[in-house]
Design a protein around this motif. Structure first.
Motif, PDB file in Angstrom:
ATOM      1  N   ILE A 172       0.846  -1.194   0.000  1.00 44.71           N
ATOM      2  CA  ILE A 172       0.000   0.000   0.000  1.00 44.71           C
ATOM      3  C   ILE A 172       0.879   1.239   0.000  1.00 44.71           C
ATOM      4  N   GLY A 173       0.345   2.316  -0.540  1.00 44.21           N
ATOM      5  CA  GLY A 173       1.091   3.572  -0.602  1.00 44.21           C
ATOM      6  C   GLY A 173       0.304   4.580  -1.403  1.00 44.21           C
ATOM      7  N   SER A 174       0.766   5.806  -1.426  1.00 42.52           N
ATOM      8  CA  SER A 174       0.071   6.853  -2.172  1.00 42.52           C
ATOM      9  C   SER A 174       0.260   6.652  -3.672  1.00 42.52           C
ATOM     10  N   THR A 175      -0.487   7.386  -4.460  1.00 40.94           N
ATOM     11  CA  THR A 175      -0.368   7.312  -5.917  1.00 40.94           C
ATOM     12  C   THR A 175       1.045   7.682  -6.351  1.00 40.94           C
ATOM     13  N   GLY A 176       1.636   6.838  -7.201  1.00 41.62           N
ATOM     14  CA  GLY A 176       2.985   7.106  -7.696  1.00 41.62           C
ATOM     15  C   GLY A 176       4.100   6.661  -6.775  1.00 41.62           C
ATOM     16  N   SER A 177       3.761   5.869  -5.757  1.00 41.46           N
ATOM     17  CA  SER A 177       4.800   5.433  -4.814  1.00 41.46           C
ATOM     18  C   SER A 177       5.561   4.208  -5.307  1.00 41.46           C
ATOM     19  N   GLY A 178       5.104   3.593  -6.412  1.00 40.64           N
ATOM     20  CA  GLY A 178       5.836   2.456  -6.995  1.00 40.64           C
ATOM     21  C   GLY A 178       5.246   1.098  -6.703  1.00 40.64           C
ATOM     22  N   LYS A 179       3.992   1.051  -6.276  1.00 44.64           N
ATOM     23  CA  LYS A 179       3.366  -0.238  -5.909  1.00 44.64           C
ATOM     24  C   LYS A 179       3.301  -1.189  -7.109  1.00 44.64           C
ATOM     25  N   SER A 180       2.746  -0.712  -8.223  1.00 43.06           N
ATOM     26  CA  SER A 180       2.610  -1.558  -9.407  1.00 43.06           C
ATOM     27  C   SER A 180       3.969  -1.919  -9.994  1.00 43.06           C
ATOM     28  N   THR A 181       4.912  -0.994  -9.906  1.00 46.59           N
ATOM     29  CA  THR A 181       6.258  -1.271 -10.420  1.00 46.59           C
ATOM     30  C   THR A 181       6.878  -2.455  -9.687  1.00 46.59           C
ATOM     31  N   VAL A 182       6.690  -2.526  -8.370  1.00 43.52           N
ATOM     32  CA  VAL A 182       7.247  -3.623  -7.566  1.00 43.52           C
ATOM     33  C   VAL A 182       6.752  -4.973  -8.090  1.00 43.52           C
ATOM     34  N   VAL A 183       5.446  -5.107  -8.301  1.00 45.44           N
ATOM     35  CA  VAL A 183       4.906  -6.411  -8.720  1.00 45.44           C
ATOM     36  C   VAL A 183       5.143  -6.688 -10.202  1.00 45.44           C
ATOM     37  N   ASN A 184       5.287  -5.645 -11.020  1.00 44.71           N
ATOM     38  CA  ASN A 184       5.542  -5.853 -12.449  1.00 44.71           C
ATOM     39  C   ASN A 184       6.937  -6.410 -12.720  1.00 44.71           C
ATOM     40  N   LEU A 185       7.809  -6.331 -11.738  1.00 41.65           N
ATOM     41  CA  LEU A 185       9.148  -6.909 -11.906  1.00 41.65           C
ATOM     42  C   LEU A 185       9.141  -8.425 -11.764  1.00 41.65           C
ATOM     43  N   ILE A 186       8.130  -8.972 -11.089  1.00 34.24           N
ATOM     44  CA  ILE A 186       8.099 -10.426 -10.850  1.00 34.24           C
ATOM     45  C   ILE A 186       7.879 -11.207 -12.141  1.00 34.24           C
ATOM     46  N   PRO A 187       6.889 -10.824 -12.995  1.00 33.06           N
ATOM     47  CA  PRO A 187       6.705 -11.566 -14.262  1.00 33.06           C
ATOM     48  C   PRO A 187       7.718 -11.182 -15.337  1.00 33.06           C
ATOM     49  N   LYS A 188       8.728 -10.403 -14.960  1.00 32.09           N
ATOM     50  CA  LYS A 188       9.800 -10.002 -15.868  1.00 32.09           C
ATOM     51  C   LYS A 188       9.304  -9.099 -16.992  1.00 32.09           C
ATOM     52  N   PHE A 189       8.342  -8.224 -16.673  1.00 34.16           N
ATOM     53  CA  PHE A 189       7.976  -7.194 -17.629  1.00 34.16           C
ATOM     54  C   PHE A 189       9.136  -6.216 -17.777  1.00 34.16           C
ATOM     55  N   TYR A 190       9.912  -6.076 -16.704  1.00 37.70           N
ATOM     56  CA  TYR A 190      11.125  -5.264 -16.705  1.00 37.70           C
ATOM     57  C   TYR A 190      12.202  -6.016 -15.936  1.00 37.70           C
ATOM     58  N   LYS A 191      13.452  -5.618 -16.157  1.00 32.91           N
ATOM     59  CA  LYS A 191      14.559  -6.200 -15.411  1.00 32.91           C
ATOM     60  C   LYS A 191      15.015  -5.217 -14.346  1.00 32.91           C
ATOM     61  N   VAL A 192      15.361  -5.759 -13.185  1.00 29.36           N
ATOM     62  CA  VAL A 192      15.771  -4.900 -12.075  1.00 29.36           C
ATOM     63  C   VAL A 192      17.070  -4.178 -12.431  1.00 29.36           C
TER      64      VAL A 192
END
Length: 505
Positions: free
Chosen positions: A277-297
């Motif tokens: 949880i966090g405010s808008t733009g805090s990176g919540k979706s970015t955190v989970v989008n790294l798991i399916p390898k949509f992006y590389k860390v």
């Protein structure tokens, strides 16, 4: 709007819109003169042909029979010549239309070439590690990168000496995208941009060929069972299932150097729910989008059952995940066909079961064709809450080791939300669950709540602990619920649970 950029975006749109308007006005003015001009030319041509024909007829002399035959033949020839002339002129008109279509085709083909040139092998490069010549593959790629850098350095140095600033391709691309056609024609940036693209695309295509060559080798020479054994060897020493662990993970999007998330560390457990949880733009979706390898860390590592996901092909990682994104997306077809995307072998009984868990069976059963009811493109014939529940059911039917729900309960009322989460608890007892939420009431019973602020974890723990010690979490809760509402929410949740969480809503 969130970044107070409305005026800037209005101006940007206005420039582009005026540029497009002026282009259309210019083209239509030319066409408005061209069409009458061509028609007049056609008519003058016909007048000339018929005038010449009548002149020839007028000069025919001889006996009556001869004159009659000659006039008849002349009139026939005049008509034939006129028709041929019309076809020839129409061909010229069609040829002229090519010059109108060419700029449109040129713009379209540029975009088509961009898509064709995308190196899909790069997105799943880990599978190339199965090649026995993997070191040679890396050497070939590195040599191509070195060659490209050598070619680009003189261009970059020339740019920096002329503009007295660091060369930034993405910034130049953006500046060109907001230029008018007139400004673009007179801009010196065009020269650097085109030259850079010419060199980069040449070496990009060479790297694509190298990746394709090694991928073909792996595909043709290694059986699926051999690859499976290699993958299983990575997991067998860890004896884990469905556990995700973040270790000091930071990530920056490709077009920026500013980290979107920084030093993220947490671990999920089987049968437990981890909430973010966090405010808008805090990176919540970015955190989970790294798991399916949509992006590389960018730095740090994400472990799946003890194995760094960078060592695993994307399809292996994604096969272990049931993912529900923020936007509930359904495909044109039937409810059944949509759910079968999660598991092609699922029976009707399994489909009905997951619909019940997702609290969707109540409205599905009332449809004329039940699970075979029609779904329009993007699910436009269902409400937001119904689409979310169908998407949740699609992820559940996969029977994955890890479930990720990215703000997937936002369109549900509290009672349905509570029933769904209770039913999920039983269904996912052998899996890890990660929930991204905006609504505090959706995560009150989570086993671990991660509080994000400006891309960093400020605290994590259960609700009872965070509400006492975490200022950011306290502010989020206070903005949504007061103390009385929290107590009412918890009591209502207990009442819902007593009614039975696995019943339909």
């Amino acid at each position: 709007r969130a970044y107070n950029q409305e005026d800037f975006e209005y101006k940007k749109f206005d420039i582009t819109n005026k540029d497009l308007t002026n282009t259309y006005i210019k083209v239509n003015r030319i066409l408005s003169f061209a069409n009458p001009f061509v028609q007049i030319l056609f008519n003058f041509c016909f007048i000339g042909i018929y005038g010449l024909g009548f002149y020839l007829i007028n000069n025919i002399s001889g006996n009556v029979n001869f004159i009659t035959d000659k006039v008849t033949n002349t009139i026939t020839n005049i008509s034939v010549v006129a028709q041929y002339c019309m076809q020839i002129m129409q061909s010229f008109v069609m040829f002229a239309m090519l010059f109108i279509m060419l700029p449109q085709a040129s713009a379209s083909i540029k975009r088509a070439v961009e898509i064709i040139n995308i190196d899909t092998n790069k997105d799943n490069e880990e599978i190339l590690a199965f090649s026995p010549d993997y070191s040679n593959y890396q050497n070939e790629l590195n040599s191509l990168y070195d060659e490209e850098n050598k070619k680009l350095q003189p261009l970059i140095k020339k740019f920096e000496s002329e503009y007295h600033k660091k060369f930034n391709y993405d910034l130049i691309k953006y500046q060109i995208s907001i230029m008018t056609e007139k400004d673009y024609e007179h801009s010196s940036l065009k020269k650097y941009f085109n030259e850079y693209n010419k060199i980069h695309n040449k070496y990009h295509l060479k790297r694509k060929e190298v990746r394709a060559k090694y991928r073909n080798y792996v595909t043709q020479n290694l059986s699926s069972s051999q690859k499976e054994n290699i993958i299983n060897d990575k997991f067998k020493n860890h004896n884990l299932k469905g556990i995700i662990e973040y270790k000091n993970v930071s990530f920056s999007y490709p077009d920026t150097d500013v980290p979107c998330i920084k030093n993220i560390s947490f671990k999920t457990n089987i049968g437990e729910t981890t909430a973010i949880i966090g405010s808008t733009g805090s990176g919540k979706s970015t955190v989970v989008n790294l798991i399916p390898k949509f992006y590389k860390v960018t730095s740090g590592e994400i472990l799946l059952d003890g194995v760094n996901i960078n060592e695993l092909p994307a399809d292996i990682v994604r096969d272990k995940i049931g993912f529900v994104p923020q936007t509930a997306l359904l495909f044109k077809g039937s409810i059944k066909s949509n759910l079968l995307f999660g598991n092609k072998e699922a029976s009707d009984d399994e489909i009905i079961n997951v619909l019940k868990i997702a609290q969707a069976y109540n409205f599905v059963s009332k449809l004329p064709d039940g699970i075979n009811s029609f779904v329009s493109q993007s699910g436009k014939n269902f409400s937001g809450g119904q689409k979310q529940r169908l998407c949740i059911a699609r992820s559940l039917i996969k029977k994955a080791e890890i479930y990720i729900f990215d703000d997937s309960f936002s369109a549900l009322d509290f009672k349905t939300d509570a029933k769904l989460r209770t039913a999920l608890k039983n269904y996912t007892k052998d899996s890890s669950v990660i929930v991204v939420a905006q609504r505090v009431s959706s995560i009150l019973d989570a086993d671990n709540i991660i509080v994000l602020n400006e891309g960093e974890i400020v605290d994590q723990g259960r609700h009872e602990d965070l509400i006492k010690r975490c200022k950011v979490y306290q502010d989020i809760v206070a903005s949504q619920l007061d103390k009385d509402e929290i107590e009412k929410t918890l009591k209502l949740k207990e009442r819902v649970l007593n009614e039975g969480g696995n019943k339909d809503a």
